[in-house]
Scaffold this active site. Structure first.
Site, PDB file in Angstrom:
ATOM      1  N   LYS A 172     -72.234  19.450  43.833  1.00  0.00           N
ATOM      2  CA  LYS A 172     -70.792  19.448  44.125  1.00  0.00           C
ATOM      3  C   LYS A 172     -70.503  20.525  45.145  1.00  0.00           C
ATOM      4  O   LYS A 172     -71.264  21.501  45.256  1.00  0.00           O
ATOM      5  CB  LYS A 172     -69.991  19.723  42.848  1.00  0.00           C
ATOM      6  CG  LYS A 172     -68.555  19.234  42.888  1.00  0.00           C
ATOM      7  CD  LYS A 172     -68.443  17.759  42.559  1.00  0.00           C
ATOM      8  CE  LYS A 172     -67.014  17.296  42.524  1.00  0.00           C
ATOM      9  NZ  LYS A 172     -66.911  15.972  41.882  1.00  0.00           N
TER      10      LYS A 172
HETATM   11  P1  NAD Z   1     -56.580  13.191  44.357  1.00  0.00           P
HETATM   12  O1  NAD Z   1     -56.499  14.393  45.206  1.00  0.00           O
HETATM   13  O2  NAD Z   1     -56.555  11.853  45.002  1.00  0.00           O
HETATM   14  O3  NAD Z   1     -55.417  13.209  43.249  1.00  0.00           O
HETATM   15  C1  NAD Z   1     -55.223  14.280  42.384  1.00  0.00           C
HETATM   16  C2  NAD Z   1     -53.943  14.036  41.613  1.00  0.00           C
HETATM   17  O4  NAD Z   1     -53.768  15.083  40.647  1.00  0.00           O
HETATM   18  C3  NAD Z   1     -52.695  14.033  42.486  1.00  0.00           C
HETATM   19  O5  NAD Z   1     -51.817  13.007  42.062  1.00  0.00           O
HETATM   20  C4  NAD Z   1     -52.073  15.398  42.198  1.00  0.00           C
HETATM   21  O6  NAD Z   1     -50.682  15.402  42.379  1.00  0.00           O
HETATM   22  C5  NAD Z   1     -52.442  15.574  40.747  1.00  0.00           C
HETATM   23  N1  NAD Z   1     -52.375  16.964  40.317  1.00  0.00           N
HETATM   24  C6  NAD Z   1     -52.875  18.051  40.930  1.00  0.00           C
HETATM   25  N2  NAD Z   1     -52.565  19.157  40.247  1.00  0.00           N
HETATM   26  C7  NAD Z   1     -51.874  18.754  39.165  1.00  0.00           C
HETATM   27  C8  NAD Z   1     -51.280  19.420  38.072  1.00  0.00           C
HETATM   28  N3  NAD Z   1     -51.355  20.755  37.957  1.00  0.00           N
HETATM   29  N4  NAD Z   1     -50.638  18.691  37.118  1.00  0.00           N
HETATM   30  C9  NAD Z   1     -50.571  17.345  37.227  1.00  0.00           C
HETATM   31  N5  NAD Z   1     -51.106  16.658  38.250  1.00  0.00           N
HETATM   32  C10 NAD Z   1     -51.747  17.350  39.205  1.00  0.00           C
HETATM   33  O7  NAD Z   1     -57.903  13.374  43.471  1.00  0.00           O
HETATM   34  P2  NAD Z   1     -58.761  12.271  42.744  1.00  0.00           P
HETATM   35  O8  NAD Z   1     -59.866  11.880  43.654  1.00  0.00           O
HETATM   36  O9  NAD Z   1     -57.853  11.228  42.190  1.00  0.00           O
HETATM   37  O10 NAD Z   1     -59.426  13.119  41.579  1.00  0.00           O
HETATM   38  C11 NAD Z   1     -58.757  13.341  40.342  1.00  0.00           C
HETATM   39  C12 NAD Z   1     -59.786  13.751  39.299  1.00  0.00           C
HETATM   40  O11 NAD Z   1     -60.776  12.717  39.205  1.00  0.00           O
HETATM   41  C13 NAD Z   1     -60.575  15.030  39.602  1.00  0.00           C
HETATM   42  O12 NAD Z   1     -60.900  15.671  38.399  1.00  0.00           O
HETATM   43  C14 NAD Z   1     -61.843  14.506  40.258  1.00  0.00           C
HETATM   44  O13 NAD Z   1     -62.914  15.431  40.157  1.00  0.00           O
HETATM   45  C15 NAD Z   1     -62.075  13.277  39.414  1.00  0.00           C
HETATM   46  N6  NAD Z   1     -62.937  12.262  40.021  1.00  0.00           N
HETATM   47  C16 NAD Z   1     -62.662  11.722  41.232  1.00  0.00           C
HETATM   48  C17 NAD Z   1     -63.502  10.746  41.742  1.00  0.00           C
HETATM   49  C18 NAD Z   1     -63.204  10.053  43.043  1.00  0.00           C
HETATM   50  O14 NAD Z   1     -63.937   9.098  43.379  1.00  0.00           O
HETATM   51  N7  NAD Z   1     -62.181  10.425  43.782  1.00  0.00           N
HETATM   52  C19 NAD Z   1     -64.643  10.352  41.037  1.00  0.00           C
HETATM   53  C20 NAD Z   1     -64.876  10.906  39.782  1.00  0.00           C
HETATM   54  C21 NAD Z   1     -64.015  11.869  39.284  1.00  0.00           C
END
Ligand code: NAD
Length: 426
Positions: free
Chosen positions: A114
C-alpha cells in the site's frame, strides 16, 4: 525472541494495532504454521519518501509519502495509493497487511502492499496534484514495477492519477509499462468493470449473506457511510435490487430518508455539488453525524475510513448485517460487541476484494494485450468472490468462529504455507 517494531507506537485505536489483534485471534487455528505467524506482524519493506514540489504560487512544498510492501511471499506486491491529510506510516502498514490477507482470501497470486501521501488533495490545483503524483512515483520507483509491486486507486485517487503514475514510471524506465498500475483509464490498458468492481463485490457478498440469513433484499433498509467509489456503487446496486437506501453519510454530513433516498438523483447531485458531497441534497433530512450509527436499518455498509465502528457505536447499530466496504472500519472491541449482539459482519478482507480481483484481471489483460468484455469480467468476479466466501463460511461453521477469523484462517494458511515452502534465505 521477537522485539517490537521500533518505528511503531500504536495507540489503542490505530489501524496497525487492529490488524495485529486480528492476527492474534487467528493464531490458534493455524496449527504447525503458527511457527511462522510473526512474519505477518512485520512488513517486509517500508519506504518513507520526501515529495517536494513547486506550488502554483512559486513556493516549495514538501509532502511525506510512503510505500509499504507487507508480504511478497505469494507474488508481487499489490495495493492502492491513498491521498489524505491523516495518512501515516502505521496506517499504510495496516492497509498493506490487509492487502496481503485479502489477496490470499480470493487466492490471487499477489502479496500485499500500500502507499500514501499525507496531503489534502482538495487544497491542491490539478497541476500541483499531477506534480506531487509524478514526484512520488519517481521516489518510490526503486521498489515498484509490473513484476514487483503494482499500484491502484484508493481514497482520493482515481484513474487520471493512475495514468500519471503509469506515465512517470514508463518515462523513467524507457518503455510503456501499463502493468505497473491498475485502475487506469480503459483507453490506456485499464479494464472494463474496474471502477465499479469493489462496490459490485460488496453487493455480491451482501446478497449472499442476506440469502443465508433469510433477509429479503426487496424492501431491505440499507445505511451507507462513505459515498465515494465503493459506497456509492454498492448503494446503487442495492437500490437496483429493490432495497431502500435510508441513510448516507460522507465528509460533508449525514442525510436520512426512511422512505428511501432517490439514488439516481443523489448520485447526480453529488457529482455536481460544490463540495462533491451529500449534505445539501434536498429530498432528505439532515441528521447529526453520530445518530447515523443508530439508524433503523437491516444492512449497514461502512465504506469510508478505518476505525469508524467503535465499541460504543457497535452498541447502537440496529442492522442484522454489516458489510465492510472500507478497509479496517471495525475495531476489535466492536467486533466482540457485534458478535455478542448477533450482528453478522462480512469482513473487509473478503467483502471489498472485488476491486483487487478486477485489478488482477487488468494486470493479466495488460500482459497478454488481450482485453475481455465487461460481462466476462463481472461473471469471473462473481465466481471468484462467491467461491471464496463459501470456503470462508464453511471454515467459520467448522470452527464456530466469526467470518473475520475464518477469512484470516483461510488466508494465513495460504500465506504461511508459501512462506514455509520458500524457506528462510540464506
Ligand atoms: P473515495 O475517496 O472514492 O470515497 C471516500 C468516501 O468516504 C467519500 O464519500 C468521503 O466523503 C467519505 N468520507 C471521508 N471521510 C469521512 C468521514 N470522516 N466520515 C464519513 N465519510 C467520510 O474512496 P473509496 O475508494 O470509495 O474508498 C473507501 C474505502 O474503501 C477505503 O477504506 C478504501 O481503502 C476502501 N477500498 C477501496 C477500494 C477501491 O477500489 N477504491 C478497494 C477496496 C477497499
Amino acid at each position: 525472541m521477537n522485539e517490537a517494531l521500533s518505528y511503531v507506537h500504536p495507540s489503542p485505536a490505530s489501524a496497525w494495532d487492529t490488524y495485529l489483534s486480528q492476527v492474534d485471534r487467528v493464531a490458534p487455528y493455524l496449527g504447525p504454521l503458527a511457527r511462522w505467524v510473526e512474519t505477518l506482524k512485520r512488513p517486509k519493506r517500508a519506504l518513507i519518501v520526501d515529495v517536494p514540489i513547486e506550488m502554483d504560487d512559486g513556493s516549495i512544498a514538501h509532502f511525506e509519502g510512503y510505500r509499504v510492501q507487507h508480504s511478497l511471499s505469494r507474488g508481487p506486491g499489490k495495493g492502492g495509493v491513498r491521498f489524505h491529510p491523516n495518512v501515516t506510516l502505521e496506517e499504510v502498514m495496516a492497509l498493506a497487511a490487509w492487502m496481503t490477507v485479502k489477496c490470499a482470501a480470493v487466492n490471487l497470486p499477489f502479496g500485499g502492499a500500500k502507499g500514501g501521501i499525507r496531503l489534502d488533495p482538495k487544497k491542491l490545483s490539478i497541476k500541483e496534484l499531477e506534480r506531487v503524483t509524478r514526484r512520488y512515483t519517481s521516489e518510490i520507483g526503486l521498489v515498484i514495477g509490473p513484476h514487483s509491486d503494482i499500484l491502484a486507486p484508493d481514497v482520493n485517487t482515481n484513474p487520471q492519477i493512475m495514468a500519471w503514475i503509469m506515465d512517470t514510471y514508463s518515462m523513467n524506465t524507457g518503455s510503456t509499462a501499463t502493468g505497473v498500475v491498475t485502475g487506469k483509464p480503459v483507453y490506456l490498458g485499464g479494464s472494463l468493470g474496474r471502477v465499479k468492481a469493489t462496490g459490485r463485490g460488496v453487493f455480491a457478498c451482501g446478497r449472499e449473506a442476506a440469502r443465508r440469513l433469510g433477509l429479503n433484499l426487496q424492501g431491505a433498509r440499507v445505511a451507507v457511510q462513505g459515498f465515494g467509489n465503493v459506497g456509492s456503487v454498492a448503494a446503487e446496486l442495492f437500490a437496483q435490487h429493490g432495497a431502500s437506501i435510508v441513510a448516507v453519510q460522507d465528509h460533508t454530513g449525514t442525510i436520512h430518508n426512511p422512505k428511501g433516498l432517490d439514488m439516481p438523483k443523489l448520485l447526480e447531485y453529488v457529482q455536481t455539488s460544490a463540495e462533491h458531497g451529500v449534505a445539501g441534497f434536498a429530498q432528505a433530512e439532515r441528521m447529526a453525524d453520530e445518530d447515523f450509527w443508530g439508524v433503523a436499518c437491516d444492512i449497514l455498509v461502512p465504506a469510508a475510513l478505518e476505525g469508524q465502528v467503535t465499541a460504543a457505536r457497535a452498541q447502537k447499530i440496529r442492522a442484522r448485517l454489516v458489510l465492510e466496504g472500507a478497509n479496517g472500519p471495525t475495531v476489535p472491541e466492536a467486533d466482540d460487541v457485534l458478535q455478542e449482539r448477533g450482528v453478522l459482519v462480512v469482513p473487509d478482507v473478503i467483502c471489498n476484494a472485488g476491486g483487487v480481483t478486477v485489478s488482477y484481471f487488468e494486470w493479466v489483460q495488460d500482459f497478454s494485450s488481450f482485453f475481455w468484455t465487461e460481462d466476462e469480467i463481472n461473471q469471473r468476479l462473481e465466481q471468484i468472490m462467491m467461491n471464496a466466501l463459501s470456503q470462508i463460511w464453511n471454515k467459520a461453521d467448522q470452527h464456530k468462529i466469526t467470518l473475520r477469523t475464518a477469512t484470516y484462517a483461510v488466508s494465513c494458511e495460504r500465506i504461511l504455507t508459501a512462506r514455509q515452502a520458500r524457506g528462510l534465505y540464506p
